[in-house]
Write an enzyme that holds these catalytic residues in place. Structure first.
Site, mmCIF file in Angstrom:
data_model
loop_
_atom_site.group_PDB
_atom_site.id
_atom_site.type_symbol
_atom_site.label_atom_id
_atom_site.label_comp_id
_atom_site.label_asym_id
_atom_site.label_seq_id
_atom_site.Cartn_x
_atom_site.Cartn_y
_atom_site.Cartn_z
ATOM 1 N N HIS A 162 0.718 -1.129 -0.044
ATOM 2 C CA HIS A 162 -0.066 0.018 -0.181
ATOM 3 C C HIS A 162 0.933 1.243 -0.059
ATOM 4 C CE1 HIS A 162 -3.134 2.291 2.224
ATOM 5 N NE2 HIS A 162 -3.403 2.749 0.764
ATOM 6 N N GLU A 218 2.338 1.851 -3.582
ATOM 7 C CA GLU A 218 1.404 2.568 -4.327
ATOM 8 C C GLU A 218 1.343 4.025 -4.008
ATOM 9 O OE1 GLU A 218 -3.036 3.841 -3.791
ATOM 10 O OE2 GLU A 218 -3.122 1.865 -3.212
ATOM 11 N N HIS A 219 1.453 4.588 -2.929
ATOM 12 C CA HIS A 219 1.357 6.069 -2.573
ATOM 13 C C HIS A 219 2.602 6.667 -3.314
ATOM 14 C CE1 HIS A 219 -1.962 6.859 0.645
ATOM 15 N NE2 HIS A 219 -2.233 5.812 0.224
ATOM 16 N N GLU A 223 -4.100 7.957 7.240
ATOM 17 C CA GLU A 223 -5.312 7.308 6.757
ATOM 18 C C GLU A 223 -5.490 5.893 7.583
ATOM 19 O OE1 GLU A 223 -5.096 4.980 2.639
ATOM 20 O OE2 GLU A 223 -4.473 6.833 1.898
#
EC number: 3.4.24.-
Length: 779
Positions: free
Chosen positions: A57, A60-61, A138
């Site tokens: 994840h 991806e950022h 997040e």
């Protein structure tokens, strides 16, 4: 109704493999006005090293932070936003997706940026440290989200050895950026999975297949060559003996299946479609009629390598899990012998869905090879799936007793009444029907919306999107999609609205799960803007209709269909409004309104309407929104790191055009968030003076070219223009007004914004502090 609907012929598909091993799908559809790219990497959270949860994840950022070639002001996200497109990414258990949609004229540059950011990521330690804080914000929001907590409780029934039980979100503590071992793991994961053989790219749009193939060859060649990596197989979903962890059977029933054959995704999609059908004689209708549930939704929670977690999500009215399970298993036994009779109807529905899909949906469909039929292999997989879906496959559930004690008389759903054979070039249309009520009636609206739910689904399947919304003192029906079934759909909708079921409103729908704060604010923004006094609610629908006034607006109807529509609208409850719509009054100054939230995070929206409804003011406000979108995101999310939910743009409410700013933060108070937004707005003049206005005006003006605008977007703009008192050709009027803007006039507009000439509405998750001055700021 015709026996068989022909498949649409407008879309052409070609699959190729580039020299570096990249799998490419090319989809040409002449009806599309935009182009889209969808890229899937066969690697996700469950493929990351166990020592570094959240690494997939996190990576991806990092891709979105810019490259050496395309820095922050020119990276994919900024570029797509500047051209009025959409862009996003998603990390799932075993896949990661990147995708965007743009006008055709900007598509090649968007694809160039997508491939560059994945093939040549910068990934500096400084970037990583900043983005880790965003990921941590997040994580905090995810941890406080009711749906996330519900899913964690649900997955507690899964085998502890399965990766679904692990932590994969990533936070400040699991992502040890300064650690050389973490940096090595990040590079290893990137090199192992972000190579051509592990990727699939789909390009869709109105371009020819040859043009799309040229784009794919040019930009897809950036990816490193490699060989396909086999992702490791997971542990079994169910532990034996069965887990003692019990799920909340008032909310979920969970099936676990193993060793499903090829094309099981087709089988699952087919089963879920008919499980979710609300027609009489089906599972949902029977459970509702017996007062057992408010709603039911079946969806695959997890699918990989022959495994399936099938979640039956419920809103049960009372403790009745045993009866619900018995009826569910009874329906599955019925479906096991009857499903072949539904194949033809299912194919028709899927054909219509693809016929109406936009560029991005088509790109997703072909990139991910999503099911659109039940093939022979899919039928074999369905037989195996239904063999497994017994009480033994339920996990986290109490044993099912008395399987035959509550049987029902099941029957297959009737064919969709709106799904008629329609020519390939059937045009699209739009209809807006709005009632003005004496006061807001949220309970009655909820009851009517529930009553419309089956019709909304039937219309969607036939190519018409039907929504029934409430904002301020207004109720509104909106129809977008194929013109042919639209008159029949509105006739059915009006009949249901006029003749609501009598009796108390106790079954008007169950309260939804709480939203994250910023979404809650967005949901109620229009109410805060439009409603200035306490609503006088009533349960008497007849009286509400009697005192309501309505207006309508239609586009895309030919003379014959317009005549049919007018006849149908004669049955509209209420009184037709003959005078022009009244715009919401401008309220000068700055006012603070709060929307209570149980979340520990704070969120703020600032809505700044233009001082007038003129085309000139709308154009100037739109240009301001266009200029500040990327700098606002850069300042509040990247530099100040206030949180991960940061956005700005144009919002239109009942004909009023305004700038909307939004932020959610786990660390700042609502007062502080507002002050950051206010400070940014105060710096707009400096931003305008350094901008290349002619180029920005050119880019923005192109977004209003009918050749680039999807039909629904055009219809929405013209509806809002109608409410504002404008008439035909509003897009062209906006383009003319934009062409007349220059630095001097835009600076004057910015000063109007700073002075709150149209008023500011601040909607926050907390009341205003006395320390926050809401008087006009000094310049």
């Amino acid at each position: 109704m015709d026996a068989l609907m022909p498949a649409p012929q407008s879309a052409d598909l070609r699959r190729i493999t580039l020299a570096n091993g990249l799998s490419v799908a090319l989809c040409h559809d002449s009806r599309l006005k935009r182009s889209a790219a969808s890229l899937r990497v066969a690697a996700g959270s469950h493929d990351a090293p166990l020592a570094w949860p959240g690494l997939a994840h996190f990576l991806e950022h990092l891709f979105f932070l810019g490259t050496e070639r395309f820095q922050a002001g020119e990276n994919l996200m900024t570029f797509v936003q500047r051209h009025g497109g959409q862009v996003n990414a998603s990390t799932r258990e075993r896949t990661t997706d990147f995708f965007f949609e743009l006008p055709q004229t900007a598509f090649a540059q968007g694809l160039e940026r997508l491939c560059d950011m994945l093939a040549r990521p910068r990934m500096t330690v400084a970037d990583q440290l900043r983005e880790r804080e965003v990921l941590h914000a997040e994580f905090i929001a995810w941890r406080g989200d009711a749906n996330a907590r519900d899913q964690l409780r649900l997955l507690a029934a899964v085998n502890p050895q399965h990766p679904l039980r692990g932590f994969h979100a990533g936070n400040r503590y699991s992502l040890s950026v300064p650690n050389p071992a973490f940096q090595q793991a990040l590079q290893n994961f990137y090199q192992r999975f972000y190579q051509a053989a592990q990727m699939t790219l789909c390009l869709s749009g109105p371009q020819s297949l040859a043009e799309l193939e040229t784009l794919a060859n040019t930009h897809g060649a950036l990816f490193a060559s490699g060989t396909k990596v086999r992702q490791h197989a997971p542990a079994p979903l169910m532990k034996h003996p069965t887990s003692l962890e019990h799920i909340d059977e008032q909310k979920h029933l969970l099936f676990a299946c193993e060793h499903l054959p090829a094309k099981a995704d087709e089988a699952v999609a087919f089963l879920c479609h008919w499980l979710n059908a609300a027609q009489p004689g089906g599972l949902i209708a029977t459970l509702i009629e017996r007062g057992l549930i408010e709603s039911l939704n079946a969806t695959p929670l997890y699918q990989f390598d022959g495994q399936l977690l099938l979640d039956i999500e419920l809103n049960a009215n009372r403790p009745s899990a045993s009866t619900i399970k018995s009826l569910l298993l009874s329906w599955l036994r019925f479906f096991k012998t009857q499903w072949p009779a539904l194949i033809e109807e299912y194919q028709r529905l899927e054909q219509r869905r693809l016929q109406m899909s936009g560029a991005l949906t088509l790109a997703h469909h072909h990139c991910r090879e999503l099911p659109a039929q039940l093939s022979d292999q899919g039928a074999d997989a369905l037989r195996e799936l239904l063999e497994q879906l017994t009480s033994n496959a339920l996990i986290g559930s109490a044993p099912v007793d008395n399987l035959d004690s509550t049987l029902a008389e099941w029957r297959l759903p009737a064919p969709n009444p709106f799904l008629e054979s329609i020519a390939e070039d059937s045009p699209e249309a739009a209809l807006y029907l709005r009632w003005e009520l004496p006061s807001a009636q949220p309970t009655l609206w909820q009851m009517l919306n529930t009553r419309l739910t089956p019709l909304i689904e039937d219309a969607r399947q036939a190519g018409v999107n039907l929504t029934f919304s409430a904002y301020g003192n207004y109720w509104q029906i909106q129809l977008n999609g194929l013109r042919a079934p639209m008159v029949a759909v509105i006739e059915h909708a009006l009949q249901r609205l006029r003749h609501a079921a009598p009796g108390p409103l106790t079954h008007a729908g169950q309260a939804s799960e709480p939203l994250i704060p910023v979404r809650q604010l967005l949901k109620h923004l229009a109410d805060h803007y439009l409603i200035s006094k306490q609503a006088q609610t009533t349960g008497d629908l007849h009286t509400v209709w009697k005192h309501s006034r309505w207006i309508s607006f239609a586009s895309g109807f030919c003379a014959a269909s317009q005549l049919q529509l007018n006849t149908a609208l004669n049955a509209t409850p209420g009184t037709r409004q003959t005078d022009v719509p009244t715009l919401p009054a401008i309220r000068l100054g700055k006012r603070w309104s709060s929307e209570a939230s149980s979340s520990s995070e704070n969120a703020v929206l600032v809505f700044c309407p233009a001082p007038t409804a003129s085309v000139e003011d709308e154009a100037a406000w739109r240009l301001l929104a266009h200029l500040l979108q990327a700098p606002f995101y850069q300042r509040l999310r990247v530099e100040l790191q206030l949180g991960y939910a940061v956005f700005s743009g144009i919002r239109q409410i009942a004909g009023r055009t305004g700038l909307l700013f939004g932020v959610q933060s786990p660390t700042c108070s609502a007062d502080q968030l507002f002050q950051h937004i206010e400070a940014f707005i105060g710096r707009l003049p400096a931003l305008i003076r350094t901008a290349d206005l002619p180029e920005q005006i050119r880019v923005l003006s192109a977004q209003f070219d009918p050749a680039n605008m999807p039909d629904q977007q055009q219809a929405d703009i013209h509806w809002q223009a109608y409410l504002a008192g404008h008439r035909a050709h509003h897009s062209q009027a906006l383009q003319r007004a934009l062409s007349n803007l220059d630095t001097h006039s835009l600076l004057a507009t910015a000063n109007q914004l700073i002075d709150a000439a149209g008023g500011w509405l601040i909607v926050a998750s907390r009341p205003a502090s006395a320390a926050v001055p809401l008087s006009l700021p000094e310049r």
